[in-house]
Every structure is written in structure tokens, then in C-alpha cells.
Design a protein around this motif. Structure first.
Motif, PDB file in Angstrom:
ATOM      1  N   GLU A  90       0.828  -1.383   0.041  1.00  0.00           N
ATOM      2  CA  GLU A  90      -0.126   0.131   0.028  1.00  0.00           C
ATOM      3  C   GLU A  90       0.688   1.222   0.012  1.00  0.00           C
ATOM      4  N   ILE A  91       1.806   1.310  -0.941  1.00  0.00           N
ATOM      5  CA  ILE A  91       2.817   2.309  -0.992  1.00  0.00           C
ATOM      6  C   ILE A  91       1.967   3.622  -1.683  1.00  0.00           C
ATOM      7  N   GLY A  92       0.898   3.504  -2.108  1.00  0.00           N
ATOM      8  CA  GLY A  92       0.322   4.498  -2.729  1.00  0.00           C
ATOM      9  C   GLY A  92      -0.313   5.571  -1.712  1.00  0.00           C
ATOM     10  N   HIS A  93      -0.278   5.054  -0.326  1.00  0.00           N
ATOM     11  CA  HIS A  93      -0.875   5.763   0.739  1.00  0.00           C
ATOM     12  C   HIS A  93       0.583   5.947   1.749  1.00  0.00           C
ATOM     13  N   ALA A  94       1.654   5.917   1.130  1.00  0.00           N
ATOM     14  CA  ALA A  94       2.837   6.673   1.999  1.00  0.00           C
ATOM     15  C   ALA A  94       2.842   7.942   1.800  1.00  0.00           C
ATOM     16  N   THR A  95       3.204   8.651   2.916  1.00  0.00           N
ATOM     17  CA  THR A  95       3.106   9.964   3.150  1.00  0.00           C
ATOM     18  C   THR A  95       4.457  10.547   2.463  1.00  0.00           C
ATOM     19  N   ILE A  96       4.106  11.615   1.508  1.00  0.00           N
ATOM     20  CA  ILE A  96       5.110  12.351   0.828  1.00  0.00           C
ATOM     21  C   ILE A  96       4.849  13.777   0.859  1.00  0.00           C
ATOM     22  N   ASN A  97       3.866  14.369   1.976  1.00  0.00           N
ATOM     23  CA  ASN A  97       3.859  15.763   2.090  1.00  0.00           C
ATOM     24  C   ASN A  97       2.876  15.919   3.306  1.00  0.00           C
ATOM     25  N   ILE A  98       3.553  16.093   4.609  1.00  0.00           N
ATOM     26  CA  ILE A  98       2.716  16.040   5.935  1.00  0.00           C
ATOM     27  C   ILE A  98       1.732  17.196   5.769  1.00  0.00           C
ATOM     28  N   TYR A  99       2.010  18.240   4.999  1.00  0.00           N
ATOM     29  CA  TYR A  99       1.091  19.348   5.036  1.00  0.00           C
ATOM     30  C   TYR A  99       0.029  19.442   4.064  1.00  0.00           C
ATOM     31  N   ASP A 100      -0.148  18.122   3.331  1.00  0.00           N
ATOM     32  CA  ASP A 100      -1.197  18.167   2.183  1.00  0.00           C
ATOM     33  C   ASP A 100      -2.522  17.886   2.806  1.00  0.00           C
ATOM     34  N   GLU A 101      -3.681  17.780   1.692  1.00  0.00           N
ATOM     35  CA  GLU A 101      -5.013  17.592   2.341  1.00  0.00           C
ATOM     36  C   GLU A 101      -5.072  16.131   2.627  1.00  0.00           C
ATOM     37  N   ILE A 102      -6.153  15.813   3.199  1.00  0.00           N
ATOM     38  CA  ILE A 102      -6.625  14.766   3.634  1.00  0.00           C
ATOM     39  C   ILE A 102      -6.914  13.535   2.279  1.00  0.00           C
ATOM     40  N   CYS A 103      -6.305  12.451   2.294  1.00  0.00           N
ATOM     41  CA  CYS A 103      -6.453  11.423   1.493  1.00  0.00           C
ATOM     42  C   CYS A 103      -7.691  10.592   1.655  1.00  0.00           C
ATOM     43  N   SER A 104      -8.313   9.922   0.741  1.00  0.00           N
ATOM     44  CA  SER A 104      -9.282   9.188   0.733  1.00  0.00           C
ATOM     45  C   SER A 104      -9.375   8.052   1.939  1.00  0.00           C
ATOM     46  N   CYS A 105      -8.003   7.596   2.302  1.00  0.00           N
ATOM     47  CA  CYS A 105      -7.853   6.682   3.228  1.00  0.00           C
ATOM     48  C   CYS A 105      -7.901   7.475   4.482  1.00  0.00           C
ATOM     49  N   GLY A 106      -7.964   8.562   4.795  1.00  0.00           N
ATOM     50  CA  GLY A 106      -7.911   9.487   6.102  1.00  0.00           C
ATOM     51  C   GLY A 106      -6.374   9.769   6.427  1.00  0.00           C
ATOM     52  N   ASN A 107      -5.316   9.337   5.792  1.00  0.00           N
ATOM     53  CA  ASN A 107      -4.003  10.021   5.762  1.00  0.00           C
ATOM     54  C   ASN A 107      -3.905  11.376   5.265  1.00  0.00           C
ATOM     55  N   THR A 108      -2.645  12.030   5.642  1.00  0.00           N
ATOM     56  CA  THR A 108      -2.409  13.265   4.782  1.00  0.00           C
ATOM     57  C   THR A 108      -1.277  12.924   4.048  1.00  0.00           C
ATOM     58  N   GLY A 109      -1.440  13.687   2.875  1.00  0.00           N
ATOM     59  CA  GLY A 109      -0.420  13.729   1.910  1.00  0.00           C
ATOM     60  C   GLY A 109       0.295  12.637   1.194  1.00  0.00           C
ATOM     61  N   CYS A 110      -0.915  11.517   0.945  1.00  0.00           N
ATOM     62  CA  CYS A 110      -0.485  10.344   0.241  1.00  0.00           C
ATOM     63  C   CYS A 110       0.109  10.489  -1.061  1.00  0.00           C
ATOM     64  N   TRP A 111       1.163   9.545  -1.389  1.00  0.00           N
ATOM     65  CA  TRP A 111       1.595   9.630  -2.794  1.00  0.00           C
ATOM     66  C   TRP A 111       0.772   9.739  -3.885  1.00  0.00           C
ATOM     67  N   GLU A 112      -0.665   9.028  -3.949  1.00  0.00           N
ATOM     68  CA  GLU A 112      -1.579   8.775  -4.824  1.00  0.00           C
ATOM     69  C   GLU A 112      -2.248  10.254  -4.873  1.00  0.00           C
ATOM     70  N   ASN A 113      -2.124  11.332  -3.881  1.00  0.00           N
ATOM     71  CA  ASN A 113      -2.875  12.471  -4.172  1.00  0.00           C
ATOM     72  C   ASN A 113      -1.992  13.429  -5.229  1.00  0.00           C
ATOM     73  N   TYR A 114      -0.888  12.783  -5.528  1.00  0.00           N
ATOM     74  CA  TYR A 114      -0.070  13.832  -6.433  1.00  0.00           C
ATOM     75  C   TYR A 114       0.250  12.939  -7.771  1.00  0.00           C
ATOM     76  N   ALA A 115       0.000  11.609  -7.763  1.00  0.00           N
ATOM     77  CA  ALA A 115       0.575  10.869  -8.961  1.00  0.00           C
ATOM     78  C   ALA A 115      -0.534   9.806  -9.513  1.00  0.00           C
ATOM     79  N   SER A 116      -1.876  10.146  -9.386  1.00  0.00           N
ATOM     80  CA  SER A 116      -2.799   9.179  -9.925  1.00  0.00           C
ATOM     81  C   SER A 116      -3.891   9.834 -10.768  1.00  0.00           C
ATOM     82  N   GLU A 117      -4.504   9.143 -11.381  1.00  0.00           N
ATOM     83  CA  GLU A 117      -5.724   9.762 -12.331  1.00  0.00           C
ATOM     84  C   GLU A 117      -6.461  10.823 -11.368  1.00  0.00           C
ATOM     85  N   ARG A 118      -6.864  10.630 -10.483  1.00  0.00           N
ATOM     86  CA  ARG A 118      -7.443  11.689  -9.727  1.00  0.00           C
ATOM     87  C   ARG A 118      -6.751  13.051  -9.473  1.00  0.00           C
TER      88      ARG A 118
END
Length: 401
Positions: free
Chosen positions: A239-267
Motif C-alpha cells: 500500500e505504497i500509494g498511501h505512503a506520506t510524501i507531504n505532511i502538510y497536504d490535504e486529507i487522502c481518501s484513506c484518512g491519511n495526509t499527503g499520500c503519494w496517490e494524491n499527487y500521481a494518480s488519475e485523480r
């Protein structure tokens, strides 16, 4: 009296014989004995059994090395069929394949983002029912159903523990499908099945250590170590798509903040486009009149037709994919990283950006030039991986009695 140990040895040898035939594609009984070191009479007995069970067939004489011509063997493509399903966030791709991995029938159903769980499962069951209806006559009929799901899966129980982008929790999908069709079902994370498909049918065939990156609505990774899928202590790795790469980013769909997929996915790609339009940046391809029809495939198409905004958006996603891939290379030191799912279709635009980021910033890459490629299987990687789940189980335990 046959002991349990003898049965186990027979099962192991039978699997070795079957997988040797699969890997060699065409081989004789004598060739199997020579390659495996098994006794010729043992090989002959096991081959005859595999022929009776429909896994293997004889295809006529081969070339003689002196003496009688050997009878050549191959996997029986008419031995049975497997249904593979790639259950995506915005689509369901269902394929019907034979024992050699050839696709006989397929169907793709587009889903509305945010579609309710009951409706998605209804579409899934309808797709599988259509595959069943289109199954040709074979020795063993449908030998299993494989399903890849974008989320955390208890693959032993076939339960989806959490699928953030589908908004599913604790869904007993294996039981639901098996109760409907009375066919054995195998379920796993879609990135895991993508990795397995690359190992069985794609560019990972000759590779023992690689990482498959599924870059779609979200991001998942399947990890192959020493030729085997790495699952972790309880089967939840990747589940590396949910590794944090920016602790100050918006909330991800998983509930974490700044996940890789927030930056590099279709979404993330769609969010980039919406932001450009908000700033007043548009061209004849992407503007406020086309916003409702935007998705990754249309953006890739617009980029090829000349949209500067689409090209820049894909380049941005490529750079961000590169950041996560740097972490994968530094962590696993793989021979190969394979990028699959929808964003891999923009290979000519995103791959140079990924390679540039990795070249500049990856520590391990300076000493070991990990290959980075896009999947040959393209959008079929997930569905064929689901097929591979079933075939790998059948070929590990080729005793359908």
C-alpha cells in the motif's frame, strides 16, 4: 498403502512436470525427465495423468535425436477456462481465458465514480454471469474465478477489509460470488494481481525481483521478491500509494495526509486540470465546455492531438510518479519497475519525466540502473493477473479430482 508423504511427493512432482511443460511451451517426456531430473517412468506416469485430467495434450512427433521420434507435449488450451475480473474504481473489466492465458471473451463496464456498493456488486455479478454464458465447451469447464480489487484484502478469506476509493469496508466478496456461481473464487489486491500477471504473462517473466506500480484512480504496488509475490506478515503489503510524501497536504481518501496517490494518480491528473481551468488556463481541447467529459483517457487523447495543458498535466503526474518510484528503488533495489494501469498508456509523455526524476534524485540508481518500463499488458494487467491467481493455484495443485 500410500502414505501422506508419498501423496505429497507425488503432488510436488506433478506440479513440477506441469510447470515445466508450461515454461517450455513444447517438450517431450524425455525432455521433462532431463530438465527436472525426475525418473523417466515417473514423468511418463504423471504426464499420462495430466492428459487424462485435461491439463496437457500431445501434439504429435518432434525431431528425433536418433531412434524413435518423441511425442511432444503442451498445455491443453481446451482443458478449461478461467474468469478474471479487474474491479476498478470507475470500471469493471472481465475476461474469459483458457489455460494458456489466451483471452476468449472480454467485457468492460464503465462505473460512475462514487457508485454505491450494491450497484457495483450487481454489475460485477452480471459481468461474471455473461462470462459464464460465453464459456465454450472444455474438458473441465470453468476452473475458477479471480478478482483483483483496489484496496486492502484478506486474500485467504476473500474479504475486502478496506477499499478507500470505493468506500468499501469489510465486504465478504468471495462468499458473495461463490454463493451465486458455486465456483471457487480467488480475491487479491489489484496491484498484487497486476504483479502476478507480469510475472506469468508480461515483461516480468525473466525477472526475479521487480515492483509493479498500478497507476489508476489510486496507486498500488505489487512486489515480487525472488520470483514470489511478497505479501508481508499478514498479507497486506504494497500500500505504497498511501505512503506520506507531504505532511502538510490535504486529507487522502484513506484518512491519511499527503499520500503519494494524491499527487500521481488519475485523480491527481483531473485535479490538476480543474485547477488550470480555475486559473483561466484553457485551450481548444480542454476548456469549460469539455470539463464534464474529462478523464485520464480523454486527457491522454487530447495530449496526442496537441493540447498543451494535457501534456503539461501528464508531465506533472510523471514527475510525481518518479518521486514515489525513487522511494521504491531505494527501498527494494529491484531489477525492474513496471508501470501499469491507465496512466501507463501515456508512456511517451510520463516515462521521460519519471526517468529524469529518478536519474537526478535516486541514491540507489546511481549504483544500480533499475530498468523502468510500462506494462506490455496495458489495461489487461489486472484482469490477466486475476486469471493468474487461479492458474497459479491450479498449476501448484494440479489435482482436480
Amino acid at each position: 498403502m500410500i502414505t501422506a508423504d508419498q501423496l505429497l511427493v507425488k503432488q510436488i512432482n506433478k506440479s513440477i512436470v506441469l510447470n515445466t511443460i508450461r515454461k517450455k511451451e513444447v517438450i517431450s517426456r524425455a525432455g521433462i525427465a532431463e530438465f527436472t531430473g525426475l525418473n523417466k517412468s515417473t514423468v511418463s506416469f504423471l504426464v499420462d495423468e495430466l492428459i487424462r485430467e485435461g491439463f496437457v495434450k500431445e501434439i504429435g512427433p518432434g525431431e528425433s535425436k536418433g531412434g524413435r521420434k518423441p511425442i511432444m507435449l503442451t498445455i491443453n488450451d481446451k482443458g478449461g477456462c478461467i474468469i478474471g475480473v479487474d474491479l476498478g474504481v470507475n470500471y469493471i473489466l472481465t475476461v474469459l481465458a483458457d489455460l494458456t492465458g489466451n483471452i476468449i471473451w472480454e467485457k468492460k463496464v464503465d462505473l460512475r465514480l462514487g457508485e454505491g456498493q450494491e450497484k457495483v456488486i450487481e454489475f460485477l455479478l452480471q459481468s461474471i454471469a455473461e462470462a459464464v454464458a460465453n464459456t465454450p465447451k472444455t474438458v473441465n469447464g470453468i476452473m475458477g474465478i479471480g478478482i483483483g480489487v483496489p484496496g486492502i484484502v484478506d486474500y485467504r478469506k476473500g474479504t475486502i477489509l478496506m477499499a478507500p476509493n470505493l468506500k468499501w469496508t469489510n465486504v465478504p466478496l468471495k462468499d458473495i460470488v461463490e454463493n451465486r456461481f458455486e465456483i471457487k473464487v480467488h480475491i487479491d489486491n489489484e496491484a498484487n494481481v497486476g504483479a502476478v500477471s507480469e510475472k506469468w504473462f508480461g515483461i516480468g517473466i525473466e525477472c526475479s525481483n521487480f515492483v509493479y506500480v498500478s497507476a489508476g484512480i489510486g496507486i498500488g504496488t505489487g512486489i515480487i521478491i525472488n520470483g514470489e509475490l511478497y505479501r508481508g506478515a499478514s498479507g497486506l503489503s504494497g500500500e505504497i500509494g498511501h505512503a506520506t510524501i507531504n505532511i502538510y497536504d490535504e486529507i487522502c481518501s484513506c484518512g491519511n495526509t499527503g499520500c503519494w496517490e494524491n499527487y500521481a494518480s488519475e485523480r491527481a491528473l483531473l485535479n490538476y486540470m480543474y485547477a488550470q481551468l480555475e486559473r483561466g488556463n484553457q485551450d481548444k481541447y480542454i476548456n469549460r465546455n469539455t470539463i464534464d467529459g474529462l478523464n485520464a483517457l480523454s486527457i491522454i487523447r487530447y495530449a496526442r492531438e496537441g493540447s498543451i495543458i494535457a501534456v503539461e498535466g501528464l508531465k506533472e503526474i510523471g514527475r510525481n510518479l518518479g518521486i514515489g518510484i525513487i522511494n521504491l528503488i531505494n527501498t527494494f533495489n529491484p531489477e525492474l519497475v513496471i508501470i501499469g494501469n491507465t496512466l501507463s498508456l501515456a508512456e511517451d509523455i510520463i516515462l521521460p519525466e519519471i526517468l529524469n526524476e529518478v536519474e537526478k534524485k535516486c541514491l540507489v540508481y546511481k549504483y544500480h540502473r533499475t530498468k523502468i518500463r510500462t506494462s506490455r499488458l496495458k489495461l489487461h494487467a489486472g484482469a490477466m493477473g486475476a486469471v493468474s491467481l487461479v492458474i497459479s493455484e491450479l498449476f501448484a495443485h494440479p489435482d482436480i479430482s
